[in-house]
Motif scaffolding. Sequence first.
Motif, PDB file in Angstrom:
ATOM      1  N   SER A 113       0.064  10.530  -4.313  1.00 55.67           N
ATOM      2  CA  SER A 113      -1.296  10.845  -3.981  1.00 55.67           C
ATOM      3  C   SER A 113      -1.375  11.783  -2.947  1.00 55.67           C
ATOM      4  O   SER A 113      -0.900  11.712  -1.812  1.00 55.67           O
ATOM      5  CB  SER A 113      -2.416   9.783  -3.538  1.00 55.67           C
TER       6      SER A 113
ATOM      7  N   GLU B 229       2.260   5.935   3.821  1.00 55.34           N
ATOM      8  CA  GLU B 229       1.124   6.732   3.974  1.00 55.34           C
ATOM      9  C   GLU B 229       1.251   7.610   5.415  1.00 55.34           C
ATOM     10  O   GLU B 229       1.696   7.399   6.137  1.00 55.34           O
ATOM     11  CB  GLU B 229      -0.268   6.263   4.386  1.00 55.34           C
TER      12      GLU B 229
ATOM     13  N   TYR C 117      -3.336  14.348   3.611  1.00 57.51           N
ATOM     14  CA  TYR C 117      -2.786  13.132   3.483  1.00 57.51           C
ATOM     15  C   TYR C 117      -1.969  12.891   2.258  1.00 57.51           C
ATOM     16  O   TYR C 117      -2.274  13.530   1.111  1.00 57.51           O
ATOM     17  CB  TYR C 117      -4.221  12.226   3.080  1.00 57.51           C
TER      18      TYR C 117
ATOM     19  N   ASN D 142      -3.928  14.448  -0.620  1.00 57.45           N
ATOM     20  CA  ASN D 142      -5.267  14.952  -0.523  1.00 57.45           C
ATOM     21  C   ASN D 142      -5.211  16.171   0.513  1.00 57.45           C
ATOM     22  O   ASN D 142      -4.818  16.019   1.744  1.00 57.45           O
ATOM     23  CB  ASN D 142      -5.910  13.943   0.324  1.00 57.45           C
TER      24      ASN D 142
ATOM     25  N   LYS E  77       0.737  -1.194  -0.122  1.00 57.65           N
ATOM     26  CA  LYS E  77      -0.190   0.073   0.083  1.00 57.65           C
ATOM     27  C   LYS E  77       0.960   1.230   0.076  1.00 57.65           C
ATOM     28  O   LYS E  77       0.177   2.363  -0.046  1.00 57.65           O
ATOM     29  CB  LYS E  77      -1.048  -0.153   1.300  1.00 57.65           C
TER      30      LYS E  77
ATOM     31  N   LYS F 108      -0.353  10.888   7.443  1.00 62.72           N
ATOM     32  CA  LYS F 108      -1.293  11.857   8.047  1.00 62.72           C
ATOM     33  C   LYS F 108      -1.040  13.010   8.658  1.00 62.72           C
ATOM     34  O   LYS F 108      -0.158  12.857   9.744  1.00 62.72           O
ATOM     35  CB  LYS F 108      -2.360  10.989   8.976  1.00 62.72           C
TER      36      LYS F 108
ATOM     37  N   ALA G 240       3.878   5.507  -3.402  1.00 60.18           N
ATOM     38  CA  ALA G 240       3.802   4.084  -3.590  1.00 60.18           C
ATOM     39  C   ALA G 240       4.496   4.014  -4.986  1.00 60.18           C
ATOM     40  O   ALA G 240       4.933   4.655  -5.730  1.00 60.18           O
ATOM     41  CB  ALA G 240       2.357   3.623  -3.608  1.00 60.18           C
TER      42      ALA G 240
ATOM     43  N   LYS H  22      -8.055  15.612  -3.984  1.00 57.76           N
ATOM     44  CA  LYS H  22      -7.357  14.379  -4.079  1.00 57.76           C
ATOM     45  C   LYS H  22      -6.663  14.782  -5.393  1.00 57.76           C
ATOM     46  O   LYS H  22      -7.095  14.905  -6.413  1.00 57.76           O
ATOM     47  CB  LYS H  22      -8.011  13.084  -3.994  1.00 57.76           C
TER      48      LYS H  22
ATOM     49  N   LYS I  14       0.384  10.057   0.295  1.00 54.18           N
ATOM     50  CA  LYS I  14       0.925   8.694   0.038  1.00 54.18           C
ATOM     51  C   LYS I  14       1.851   8.483  -1.075  1.00 54.18           C
ATOM     52  O   LYS I  14       1.467   9.058  -2.052  1.00 54.18           O
ATOM     53  CB  LYS I  14      -0.276   7.944  -0.171  1.00 54.18           C
TER      54      LYS I  14
END
Length: 174
Positions: free
Chosen positions: A115, A65, A97, A117, A62, A67, A101, A122, A99
Amino acid sequence: MRLLALLALLLFSSGIQERKELVITQQKIQVSGYTSVGKFNCDFSRAGMADTLRINSTEVRKGLEFKIPVKSFSCGNFLLNSDFRSTLKADDYPFAYVKVANFREKSGKIFCHLSLNLVGRKLEFPDLMLERNPKGLNGKLILNFDLLHLTPPSKFGGLVKVEDQLDLEILLGA
């Protein structure tokens, strides 16, 4: 003979890539912008974490990530902090947020899928190039206020205006 041919095929196949790992112990996000009176920098950093980043991995993962509490960004003084939080609507969207990957190496350069957000929007950046440096990996993006559906702030009746462009830098430290 077949074994030798198979070995040669495996060694010289362009689909085979070296698997590499990097242990991430720090994350830093810096947002920079320009006003009619100068430049500002707001950043967030966190150390003491430990996560393994795999480059060219075929595993489905995943990713990393993060936050980030918007109120944890520091801009140097309480007035800038307040303006930054207000601009990013921290009361309505208290967290950003991030991320990262799908880390892969192509021609000696590392790319990832980012990514983001922020303020309820987003954004996807499927081929963000990361640079290696002694502290780890870092990537840079240019965002515009209208991409985030925000209006650049101004102060003192328009005497101090923030330019539409924001520079976003991400550091994954090892």
